[in-house]
Design an enzyme around this catalytic site. Structure first.
Site, mmCIF file in Angstrom:
data_model
loop_
_atom_site.group_PDB
_atom_site.id
_atom_site.type_symbol
_atom_site.label_atom_id
_atom_site.label_comp_id
_atom_site.label_asym_id
_atom_site.label_seq_id
_atom_site.Cartn_x
_atom_site.Cartn_y
_atom_site.Cartn_z
ATOM 1 N N SER A 291 0.931 -1.000 -0.055
ATOM 2 C CA SER A 291 -0.054 -0.060 0.024
ATOM 3 C C SER A 291 0.786 1.112 0.018
ATOM 4 C CB SER A 291 -0.836 -0.108 1.229
ATOM 5 O OG SER A 291 -1.527 1.388 1.573
ATOM 6 N N ASP B 126 -6.661 0.290 -8.512
ATOM 7 C CA ASP B 126 -7.746 1.176 -8.866
ATOM 8 C C ASP B 126 -8.359 1.004 -9.986
ATOM 9 O OD1 ASP B 126 -7.214 2.545 -6.456
ATOM 10 O OD2 ASP B 126 -6.521 3.987 -7.034
HETATM 11 C C1 S3P Z 1 -2.913 5.960 -3.445
HETATM 12 C C2 S3P Z 1 -2.697 4.479 -3.171
HETATM 13 C C3 S3P Z 1 -3.711 3.259 -3.372
HETATM 14 C C4 S3P Z 1 -4.674 3.891 -4.314
HETATM 15 C C5 S3P Z 1 -5.195 5.059 -3.990
HETATM 16 C C6 S3P Z 1 -4.258 6.223 -4.109
HETATM 17 C C7 S3P Z 1 -1.821 7.012 -3.111
HETATM 18 O O1 S3P Z 1 -4.027 3.101 -2.218
HETATM 19 O O2 S3P Z 1 -5.863 2.921 -4.363
HETATM 20 O O3 S3P Z 1 -6.435 5.395 -4.762
HETATM 21 O O4 S3P Z 1 -2.056 8.030 -3.573
HETATM 22 O O5 S3P Z 1 -0.994 6.595 -2.473
HETATM 23 P P1 S3P Z 1 -3.509 2.119 -1.168
HETATM 24 O O6 S3P Z 1 -2.207 2.668 -0.697
HETATM 25 O O7 S3P Z 1 -4.270 1.559 -0.053
HETATM 26 O O8 S3P Z 1 -3.277 0.848 -1.834
#
Ligand code: S3P
Length: 424
Positions: free
Chosen positions: A163, A311
């Site tokens: 993440s 996403d």
């Molecule tokens: C993001 C990371 C992702 C993604 C979100 C934006 C970011 O989430 O789904 O729309 O800008 O760091 P996760 O880090 O929970 O995977």
């Protein structure tokens, strides 16, 4: 919103600016010394939540059309907010800001809308607490969250999830720690934080899935040009591939290797996508794309690819509905804790249209060559569900009604106008 089936998509568009990079430009610009000029900022509701939070933390931020000017005050320059910080629908805002706030010398309370209040925050509370912050949250997991900072120490954190929000939160707290901070993830997640912090003067060491950040005294403002968002382009990439006769150009799309999974998977499925004018803009690879209708075939997607297209999975599922053969999407349990449970949401709504899609705990199994009919579709207060269902509706045998379609303004305020422009 009534979505009519269409014959083909033709024309040239530019998709909105990248959401992840826009958030970071405001956040890191606020922590840098000097003035950050951001060109092509995403004026979506999520990024406006980030601006509103940093204004409440004492940062002067000007908005001129799609340009933003951030008058940064340095790593120690934020001031206590008299109000609770409202992060709206934005997980990126809550999780990244909690890392920054753990390094301040004042207390802050963070919250957001009903969706944010249901999304897990333990994933950042745990590592930030190990670094020394005291964070009180509902059931130790949910907003509102109250952050009481203390002197932070560097840690080595084995993240159970790939993440970027978790990784970024820890790295941002690491700027304020007394020793280096390392995050290791199961697979590499998007690396915009690493790229931008390095460009602003922070020292990071990257080795495979591991990133180490050194404690930092100063970041320095640089101009930031935000490329178009591949997560937004994905809706039109898929639409162009599945609607017969389509031929469209999408200009200025970011194709960072940690974000381009949707492009690689659609190519692998037989998609006719040509990359034009590849170049580097503001430290990020960018190109124009020509997308033409293609007869796609099914595929299996899982493992390290998942964070590079997390996403885009709802709209990839739509592409798979019109491919030949079966598509399996696995290792994507994270979909259940996004703005909505995206596995549940997509399955329930696509079933209303007659789709052959079976939910799995961590993804979907999708039978290809579907014939869909129009339906009245819920959007679950989730921008990506709304846009994915709109694309599926283009190929249905009758019109669909998309309920609460205005939610697209979170990341793609002019989505329906662009769809209209391209529709023939
Ligand atoms: C993001 C990371 C992702 C993604 C979100 C934006 C970011 O989430 O789904 O729309 O800008 O760091 P996760 O880090 O929970 O995977």
């Amino acid at each position: 919103m009534l979505i009519q089936p269409i014959n083909s998509l033709k024309g040239t568009i530019e998709v909105p600016a990248d959401k992840s990079i826009s958030h970071r430009a405001v956040m890191f610009g606020s922590l840098a010394l000097g003035t950050t000029h951001i060109t092509n900022f995403l004026m979506g509701a999520d990024c406006l939540s980030t601006i509103s939070c940093f204004r409440k933390l004492g940062i002067d931020i000007e908005i001129n059309g799609s340009d933003v000017v951030v008058h940064g005050k340095g790593l120690q320059g934020l001031t206590k907010s008299e109000e609770i910080l409202d992060c709206g629908n934005s997980g990126t805002t809550v999780r990244l800001i909690s890392g920054i706030l753990s390094g301040q010398d004042f207390e802050t309370t963070l919250t957001g809308d009903t969706s944010i209040q249901k999304r897990p925050m333990k994933r950042v509370i745990l590592p930030l607490s190990q670094m020394g912050a005291t964070i009180e949250a509902k059931d130790n997991n949910f907003c509102p969250m109250h952050i009481k900072p203390h002197a932070l120490k560097g840690i080595t954190y084995e993240s159970p999830v790939a993440s970027a929000q978790v990784k970024s939160s820890i790295l941002l707290a690491g700027l304020y720690a007394d020793s280096p901070t390392t995050v290791n993830e199961p697979f590499v997640s998007r690396d915009h934080t690493e790229r931008m912090l390095e460009a602003l003067g922070a020292t990071l060491v990257r080795e495979g899935t591991k990133v180490t950040i050194m404690p930092c005294n100063e970041l320095h403002a640089i101009p930031i040009v935000v490329p178009g968002d591949i997560s937004s382009a994905a809706f039109f990439m898929v639409a162009g591939l599945i609607v017969p006769g389509s031929d469209l150009i999408i200009n200025n799309v970011g194709i960072n290797p940690t974000r381009r999974g949707i492009l690689d998977v659609l190519l692998e499925m037989g998609g006719d996508i040509t990359l034009l004018n590849e170049c580097i803009v503001g430290g990020e690879p960018v190109c124009d794309m020509r997308v033409r209708y293609s007869k796609l075939h099914g595929t299996t997607v899982g493992g390290s690819v998942i964070p590079t297209l997390i996403d885009e999975i709802p709209v990839l599922a739509v592409a798979a509905l019109f491919a030949s053969g079966t598509t399996v999407i696995k290792d994507a349990k994270e979909l259940r804790i996004k703005e909505s449970d995206r596995i549940e949401a997509m399955t329930t709504e696509l079933h209303k249209m007659g789709a052959k899609i079976t939910p799995q705990e961590d993804g979907f199994i999708i039978e290809g060559d579907n014939t869909l009919h129009g339906a009245t579709l819920e959007t679950y207060h989730d921008h990506r569900i709304a846009m994915s269902l709109a694309i599926a509706s283009l190929l249905a045998s009758s019109p669909s009604t998309l309920l609460n379609s205005e939610i697209v303004s979170i990341s793609f305020p002019n989505f329906f106008e662009l769809l209209e422009t391209l529709s023939h």
